[in-house]
Motif scaffolding. Structure first.
Motif, PDB file in Angstrom:
ATOM      1  N   GLN A   1       0.813  -1.206   0.000  1.00  0.00           N
ATOM      2  CA  GLN A   1       0.000   0.000   0.000  1.00  0.00           C
ATOM      3  C   GLN A   1       0.853   1.265   0.000  1.00  0.00           C
ATOM      4  O   GLN A   1       0.531   2.255  -0.659  1.00  0.00           O
ATOM      5  CB  GLN A   1      -0.932  -0.006   1.217  1.00  0.00           C
ATOM      6  N   ARG A   2       1.953   1.255   0.728  1.00  0.00           N
ATOM      7  CA  ARG A   2       2.824   2.430   0.766  1.00  0.00           C
ATOM      8  C   ARG A   2       3.384   2.731  -0.616  1.00  0.00           C
ATOM      9  O   ARG A   2       3.440   3.891  -1.046  1.00  0.00           O
ATOM     10  CB  ARG A   2       3.966   2.195   1.760  1.00  0.00           C
TER      11      ARG A   2
ATOM     12  N   ASN B   1       0.610   4.162  -2.848  1.00  0.00           N
ATOM     13  CA  ASN B   1       0.290   5.547  -2.469  1.00  0.00           C
ATOM     14  C   ASN B   1       1.348   6.511  -3.004  1.00  0.00           C
ATOM     15  O   ASN B   1       1.017   7.582  -3.548  1.00  0.00           O
ATOM     16  CB  ASN B   1       0.198   5.668  -0.942  1.00  0.00           C
TER      17      ASN B   1
ATOM     18  N   GLN C   1      -3.842  -1.326  -4.835  1.00  0.00           N
ATOM     19  CA  GLN C   1      -3.644  -0.887  -3.459  1.00  0.00           C
ATOM     20  C   GLN C   1      -4.633  -1.539  -2.515  1.00  0.00           C
ATOM     21  O   GLN C   1      -4.273  -2.013  -1.442  1.00  0.00           O
ATOM     22  CB  GLN C   1      -3.778   0.635  -3.401  1.00  0.00           C
TER      23      GLN C   1
END
Length: 566
Positions: free
Chosen positions: A348-349, A352, A475
């Motif tokens: 997810q990081r 993003n 994500q």
């Protein structure tokens, strides 16, 4: 003489008991896939924690997990996987679907114990029967007044059981072929989904790298943006490599197993069919010595088919568990599960950062293009004192529409802006012809070189805008959920049907060959025509010294036991 007769009767009784017991056992093997449900109420274990609705709930005494954990650990297929755990003293397994847990595989392996036990019992009991058969010197014969009718019935039953074995071989062949094809299609679908994800990440990485090279009349990305792109590309390359490596490693292992299983089942189907047909043929011809070899071969092959039946019962339960786990995970996509070993989500990081950086680069490229248009293409003035002059003229060029505002939120284009997808066609009308000195000789706002530089920058922005939105589904794992949903709806039902067909074929082969073995022995030991003549000749020699007179006819018995009438 009486002792020998009694001994043979005892041998006969024991042998018949063994055959009947073996027959009952193998008839029971046809329902072994359901034996898991029969033992559920036997082994109940309440000391493995609190479980509710398949989701692990934390008690007050348990240590709290990380504050940012979204939903805790999800127990997938919890209702199906509560089986006795062989490695844990047959206590109920409570961990749900988890291909990385040896206790899960031990519990799944328990579902195939019935065929394995039957294989062991058959091996021991039939081997014991063969030892008794040879040590007692006893043979099963068809004799008596109704021997002719008994032989016909035995032959008919032998043909029926041979046909049943052949039918089982056909079911096995068709089932394994359909299962292999469906399994490979499912595997290819998962790999294609993974490759699509990897390719999307590679495309984003490539276009971000191209953005660093944009240079329109000394307009280019700031150095800090270029540095952040380099760092981001490292994370993207790592994510794509991890995803592709995991998926393809799992794919190769699974494909190797499927190919090995397919080869084994094809071999078993062919060998069992040949043994059944040749056994029938040799028993009909009465080749007693040859039929013993086929009896021993059939005995061992039944053990093999029973073991394979157990393996496919285990595989069928594992596939059913996996399908249910995928279906449940699709409803709880934020939970941590071992399904990430099949098709992992993207960090997810990383997604993003990629989304943020892509929007920022798209805006920066739009600012570069619009800055050039405002400072160069649409500028006014005379050659003297104007470094941006190249004899541009005509109506003013429209600016390119940046899809995001300064806060990186989506915005609508104004009337004097042109979209990125249509910019190349619109700006081509503002291109002029140039002289050797680089000045416009016709009406226009752009030289051909400037036009190419602008279009290159716009194309990179448009590509980033096109490939970046799918990262949202990476994500939040939507693409994984969609993949698993498609598998459970399109691939799981036929997979389970084909596995059940394979199990039915193996069970039918086992039962049919078991019954055929007994009939091979009986029918091969039936009295042959030469034996009947030999017995008649022996009686004739004993009564008439080689001559028998009846109804004024003389029967001579030659030294070769041939009877001739004079």
């Amino acid at each position: 003489m009486e002792t020998t007769t009694t001994k043979k009767k005892h041998c006969f009784s024991l042998l018949v008991f063994i055959f009947i017991f073996s027959f009952v056992l193998f008839c029971a093997s046809a329902i072994t896939p359901q034996q898991n449900d029969q033992v559920k109420s036997i082994l109940e274990e309440d000391s493995l924690g609190h479980w509710r609705d398949g989701i692990l709930s934390s008690s007050a005494a348990e240590a709290p997990g990380p504050a940012d954990e979204p939903s805790g650990a999800l127990v997938l297929a919890g209702s199906r996987t509560k089986r006795p755990d062989i490695l844990n003293r047959f206590r109920r397994y409570q961990g749900g679907w988890d291909i990385t847990d040896k206790h899960y595989w031990a519990s799944v392996g328990f579902t195939g114990t019935a065929p394995f036990i039957l294989a062991i019992l058959w091996f021991v009991l039939f081997g014991l029967a063969m030892i008794i058969h040879h040590s007692c010197g006893w043979r099963l014969y068809i004799k008596g007044k109704d021997s002719r009718l008994s032989q016909i019935i035995c032959l008919v039953l032998l043909v029926i059981f041979t046909c049943a074995a052949a039918t089982g071989c056909i079911l096995l062949s068709v089932g394994q072929d359909e299962f292999h094809g469906e399994a490979i299609d499912t595997l290819n679908y998962v790999v294609d989904q993974s490759d699509y994800t990897v390719q999307t990440l590679v495309n984003v990485t490539g276009y971000l790298s191209l953005a660093k090279t944009v240079n329109v009349a000394q307009f280019y990305l700031p150095s800090d943006v270029k540095d952040s792109i380099d760092k981001l590309n490292i994370d993207l390359n790592s994510a794509s490599d991890t995803l592709g490596r995991k998926t393809h490693q799992s794919s190769r292992k699974i494909r190797t197993v499927f190919d090995a299983v397919r080869s084994s089942l094809i071999t078993v189907a062919i060998v069992m069919l040949v043994v059944s047909i040749l056994g029938l043929y040799l028993s009909v011809l009465g080749h007693r010595n040859a039929i013993h070899l086929f009896i021993i071969g059939g005995w061992l092959l039944v053990v093999v088919t029973s073991i394979l039946c157990g393996v496919f019962v285990i595989l069928n339960n594992a596939v059913s568990d996996t399908c249910l786990a995928m279906e449940q995970w699709a409803d709880h996509q934020n939970a941590e599960t071992t399904l990430s070993n099949i098709l992992p989500c993207v960090d997810q990081r990383t997604t993003n950062q990629t989304l943020f950086k892509s929007k920022q680069v798209i805006n920066d490229l739009g600012n570069i293009v619009n800055g050039f248009i405002g400072s160069y293409a649409n500028s006014y003035g005379v050659p003297s004192g104007n470094p941006n002059y190249y004899n541009q003229s005509g109506s003013l060029m429209p600016y390119v529409c940046s899809p995001y505002d300064s806060q990186l939120q989506e915005r609508n284009c104004s009337s004097n802006e042109v979209s990125m997808s249509n910019a190349s066609l619109v700006w081509q009308n503002y291109t002029c012809a140039v002289s050797e000195s680089g000045l416009c000789t016709t009406t226009g706002r752009l030289t051909p070189d400037m036009y190419q530089q602008l279009i290159e920058a716009v194309n990179i922005s448009y590509a980033l805008q096109h490939y970046t939105p799918p990262l949202l589904s990476f994500q939040d794992c939507n693409f994984v959920g969609e993949t698993f949903t498609a598998i459970t709806s399109d691939h799981c039902p036929p997979l389970q049907q084909h596995l059940q067909m394979v199990i039915a074929g193996l069970a039918l082969i086992s039962v049919a060959v078991v019954l055929s073995l007994l009939l091979w022995i009986i029918y091969a030991n039936r009295p042959q025509r030469e034996e009947v003549f030999a017995k008649i000749a022996s009686k004739i020699k004993g009564k008439c010294n080689g001559k028998l007179c009846r109804d004024d006819r003389t029967v001579h018995v030659s030294s070769t036991n041939q009877i001739t009438e004079v």
